[in-house]
Design a protein around this motif. Structure first.
Motif, PDB file in Angstrom:
ATOM      1  N   GLY A 279     -19.871 -35.330  22.335  1.00 30.33           N
ATOM      2  CA  GLY A 279     -19.413 -36.161  23.449  1.00 30.33           C
ATOM      3  C   GLY A 279     -20.605 -36.776  24.182  1.00 30.33           C
ATOM      4  O   GLY A 279     -21.614 -36.108  24.431  1.00 30.33           O
ATOM      5  N   ILE A 280     -20.477 -38.055  24.501  1.00 29.46           N
ATOM      6  CA  ILE A 280     -21.591 -38.754  25.158  1.00 29.46           C
ATOM      7  C   ILE A 280     -21.377 -38.724  26.668  1.00 29.46           C
ATOM      8  O   ILE A 280     -20.332 -39.165  27.173  1.00 29.46           O
ATOM      9  CB  ILE A 280     -21.694 -40.213  24.648  1.00 29.46           C
ATOM     10  CG1 ILE A 280     -21.994 -40.214  23.140  1.00 29.46           C
ATOM     11  CG2 ILE A 280     -22.753 -40.990  25.418  1.00 29.46           C
ATOM     12  CD1 ILE A 280     -22.083 -41.580  22.501  1.00 29.46           C
ATOM     13  N   GLN A 281     -22.366 -38.174  27.371  1.00 33.33           N
ATOM     14  CA  GLN A 281     -22.332 -38.153  28.834  1.00 33.33           C
ATOM     15  C   GLN A 281     -23.753 -37.934  29.341  1.00 33.33           C
ATOM     16  O   GLN A 281     -24.649 -37.591  28.557  1.00 33.33           O
ATOM     17  CB  GLN A 281     -21.419 -37.020  29.329  1.00 33.33           C
ATOM     18  CG  GLN A 281     -21.936 -35.634  28.968  1.00 33.33           C
ATOM     19  CD  GLN A 281     -21.102 -34.502  29.550  1.00 33.33           C
ATOM     20  OE1 GLN A 281     -20.237 -34.721  30.382  1.00 33.33           O
ATOM     21  NE2 GLN A 281     -21.367 -33.278  29.119  1.00 33.33           N
ATOM     22  N   GLY A 282     -23.948 -38.123  30.643  1.00 31.69           N
ATOM     23  CA  GLY A 282     -25.255 -37.830  31.220  1.00 31.69           C
ATOM     24  C   GLY A 282     -25.505 -36.331  31.123  1.00 31.69           C
ATOM     25  O   GLY A 282     -24.594 -35.541  31.381  1.00 31.69           O
ATOM     26  N   ASP A 319     -16.524 -44.716  30.205  1.00 27.55           N
ATOM     27  CA  ASP A 319     -15.646 -45.211  29.133  1.00 27.55           C
ATOM     28  C   ASP A 319     -15.934 -46.685  28.856  1.00 27.55           C
ATOM     29  O   ASP A 319     -16.066 -47.103  27.701  1.00 27.55           O
ATOM     30  CB  ASP A 319     -14.162 -45.078  29.533  1.00 27.55           C
ATOM     31  CG  ASP A 319     -13.692 -43.623  29.520  1.00 27.55           C
ATOM     32  OD1 ASP A 319     -14.238 -42.849  28.712  1.00 27.55           O
ATOM     33  OD2 ASP A 319     -12.784 -43.291  30.301  1.00 27.55           O
ATOM     34  N   LEU A 320     -16.021 -47.451  29.953  1.00 21.37           N
ATOM     35  CA  LEU A 320     -16.240 -48.896  29.792  1.00 21.37           C
ATOM     36  C   LEU A 320     -17.584 -49.168  29.113  1.00 21.37           C
ATOM     37  O   LEU A 320     -17.701 -50.045  28.265  1.00 21.37           O
ATOM     38  CB  LEU A 320     -16.179 -49.604  31.147  1.00 21.37           C
ATOM     39  CG  LEU A 320     -14.802 -49.523  31.838  1.00 21.37           C
ATOM     40  CD1 LEU A 320     -14.834 -50.228  33.186  1.00 21.37           C
ATOM     41  CD2 LEU A 320     -13.714 -50.131  30.973  1.00 21.37           C
ATOM     42  N   GLU A 321     -18.588 -48.373  29.490  1.00 23.02           N
ATOM     43  CA  GLU A 321     -19.898 -48.537  28.855  1.00 23.02           C
ATOM     44  C   GLU A 321     -19.823 -48.203  27.367  1.00 23.02           C
ATOM     45  O   GLU A 321     -20.385 -48.883  26.519  1.00 23.02           O
ATOM     46  CB  GLU A 321     -20.928 -47.606  29.532  1.00 23.02           C
ATOM     47  CG  GLU A 321     -21.546 -48.176  30.793  1.00 23.02           C
ATOM     48  CD  GLU A 321     -22.118 -49.567  30.581  1.00 23.02           C
ATOM     49  OE1 GLU A 321     -22.934 -49.723  29.655  1.00 23.02           O
ATOM     50  OE2 GLU A 321     -21.710 -50.498  31.320  1.00 23.02           O
ATOM     51  N   ILE A 353     -10.517 -56.740  30.363  1.00 21.34           N
ATOM     52  CA  ILE A 353     -11.975 -56.645  30.213  1.00 21.34           C
ATOM     53  C   ILE A 353     -12.388 -56.906  28.758  1.00 21.34           C
ATOM     54  O   ILE A 353     -13.408 -57.519  28.494  1.00 21.34           O
ATOM     55  CB  ILE A 353     -12.494 -55.254  30.658  1.00 21.34           C
ATOM     56  CG1 ILE A 353     -12.018 -54.936  32.073  1.00 21.34           C
ATOM     57  CG2 ILE A 353     -14.023 -55.196  30.605  1.00 21.34           C
ATOM     58  CD1 ILE A 353     -12.372 -53.549  32.551  1.00 21.34           C
ATOM     59  N   PHE A 354     -11.587 -56.394  27.815  1.00 23.31           N
ATOM     60  CA  PHE A 354     -11.926 -56.551  26.383  1.00 23.31           C
ATOM     61  C   PHE A 354     -10.779 -57.248  25.659  1.00 23.31           C
ATOM     62  O   PHE A 354     -10.057 -56.612  24.874  1.00 23.31           O
ATOM     63  CB  PHE A 354     -12.196 -55.177  25.757  1.00 23.31           C
ATOM     64  CG  PHE A 354     -13.276 -54.389  26.429  1.00 23.31           C
ATOM     65  CD1 PHE A 354     -14.614 -54.681  26.204  1.00 23.31           C
ATOM     66  CD2 PHE A 354     -12.957 -53.346  27.297  1.00 23.31           C
ATOM     67  CE1 PHE A 354     -15.612 -53.946  26.826  1.00 23.31           C
ATOM     68  CE2 PHE A 354     -13.954 -52.615  27.914  1.00 23.31           C
ATOM     69  CZ  PHE A 354     -15.289 -52.916  27.688  1.00 23.31           C
TER      70      PHE A 354
END
Ligand code: GTP
Ligand code: MG
Length: 460
Positions: A279-282, A319-321, A353-354
């Motif tokens: 999972g991608i997160q800071g 999520d948007l990023e 947005i997309f």
């Protein structure tokens, strides 16, 4: 290594099975096999009649019995390599195969290099290089489509097309060469306009062959799809659901997947490698950071990126990023997972947005939405890789690169026909002819040949 000594190798996979085959090829193959074979028929000669199966035993030089076998001798030239060939059918056990091979190697044969049997078939004129590549591809085929294309290549369909193209180039060049030799006879009409038209038509055919090559390569080599998203959105659950097996650990604690995990399946004829990622997160945890870096790299290398969101949570900046991940040329798909729960993602906002984005809903935990998802994956891949027409049998990058060069040579003629000196037109036609020759191996260096055949498996 001399190219005509006697070689031997295990030609079947080295593992448990009903039958394993040791193949011997070269002028010494009969004697080599004879030295290790004992017929089960008392008083009979070893295996006198070609292409008959003989029952007997293999013993090593110390007389130790290794296996009960069937042996056949196939004299040149009607064999795979066009050399005398013996095949020993034994039981397929790792030790039996290795012991028999060792006995054979101790009696006049040397171990074949990878692809050496096929290389000999090529060098002895039984098949051309494109057919040899077909042999490699059929062994490696991971989908029905790849196997079909390889079979046609082995049968010589690509070779026939290449030879036709070469004949057409010769037909165009021959009058020019004649005009160079006897200029007085061609004074008025030494640059027939039909050359330009014919070259243009050829260019069109080559472009079509090249368009289809990418899909052929995708069928042969496969496509990679990376699943990325924030922690806990259901990436691993989606991998498991697509594979139909519990390959990845799924847990309600975020950060469960730390490393890349691959699964393989065939979707719409494409062999697909699906990569589950961390999972991608800071984060400040070095292990997690390394996992995230790997996830980003897997996404960068994938042909298709699946960005998974948890639809039961409102959209976040992250999520948007994440939806923006990847390069411009990469295909992307947004999966709104956990669709069984109350939807909190604002779909309208997302669409605004997309606007061009492919967005689908799944409930991976309950195997819901998978049919639509795989259907979408196939349509994205079909769109990416042009449908090949009948004539497109190019499969390897090598063939593709050569064909691109052929096209460039012919385009030069088509585009500059009026101004190009006739000698240069003839030169480009000859160049195209030679490049086509490289595809079937008629004009190719020994070093390149060695490189191509070294990529084969042992025993083929
Ligand atoms: N209700 C519901 N729960 C789901 C669904 N898919 C996954 N889950 C649950 O969500 C939790 C996280 O699932 P994982 O598949 O491990 O999520 P992940 O994205 O791989 O998580 P990390 O590896 O931590 O990044 C688990 O408790 C799953 O059972 C779904 O479609 N519906
Ligand atoms: Mg996971």
């Amino acid at each position: 290594m001399p190219d005509n000594d006697t070689i031997a190798a295990i030609s079947t996979p080295l593992g448990q099975g009903g039958i394993g085959i040791i193949r011997i090829s070269g002028s010494n193959s009969y004697q080599t096999a004879q030295s290790v074979f004992t017929s089960s028929k008392p008083g009979s000669e070893d295996f006198p009649i070609p292409r008959y199966l003989y029952h007997g035993y293999i013993k090593n030089n110390r007389g130790k019995l290794l296996d009960e076998v069937l042996v056949s001798f196939m004299p040149a030239p009607n064999t795979y390599t066009r050399e005398d060939t013996v095949e020993i059918n034994c039981h397929s056990g790792i030790y039996t195969l290795k012991n028999i091979l060792e006995a054979v190697l101790g009696n006049g044969a040397r171990l074949a290099e990878p692809g050496e049997f096929t290389k000999r078939a090529f060098l002895n004129g039984r098949i051309d290089l494109s057919q040899a590549e077909g042999v490699m591809n059929i062994i490696r085929a991971r989908s029905e489509e790849a196997a079909n294309i390889a079979t046609r290549t082995i049968m010589g369909d690509l070779s026939a097309k290449i030879r036709d193209l070469r004949d057409e180039l010769i037909a165009l060049r021959a009058p020019m060469e004649a005009s160079f030799d006897y200029p007085e006879e061609f004074e008025d009409d030494h640059r027939p306009m039909k050359v330009k038209g014919a070259v243009r038509l050829l260019c069109g055919r080559l472009r079509k062959m090249l368009e289809g090559a990418e899909r052929n390569r995708a069928y042969q080599e496969g496509v990679s799809i990376a699943i990325v998203g924030r922690p806990n959105v259901g990436k691993s659950s989606l991998l498991n659901a697509l594979l139909g097996q519990q390959k990845a650990i799924v847990h309600d604690a975020p950060g469960t997947t730390r490393d890349l995990l691959e699964g393989h399946l065939t979707i719409g004829g494409y062999p697909v490698k699906i990569i589950d990622t961390a999972g991608i997160q800071g984060s400040i945890d070095p292990v997690e950071l390394e996992g995230i870096e790997r996830a980003r790299r897997a996404a960068a290398e994938a042909q298709l990126i699946m960005v998974v969101l948890d639809s039961s949570q409102p959209l976040t900046i992250e999520d948007l990023e994440l939806i923006k991940i990847g390069e411009a040329g990469q295909d992307k798909l947004v999966v709104l997972n956990k669709a069984d729960l109350k939807m909190k993602v604002n779909r309208k906002e997302l669409d605004n947005i997309f606007p061009e984005m492919n967005i689908l809903s799944t409930a991976a935990l309950y195997d819901k939405g998978l049919g639509l998802l795989t259907g979408k994956i196939v349509s994205i891949l079909d769109h990416r890789f042009c449908q090949p027409d009948e004539s497109s049998l190019l499969v390897s990058i090598r063939q593709e690169n050569l064909m691109r060069k052929v096209l460039m040579s012919l385009e030069t003629i088509a585009e500059q026909y009026e101004t190009l000196p006739e000698e240069l037109t003839a030169f480009h036609l000859e160049e195209a002819y030679n490049l086509l020759g490289e595809i079937i191996g008629e004009t190719i260096s020994d070093a390149l040949l060695d490189k191509i055949f070294s990529e084969f498996c042992l025993g083929k």
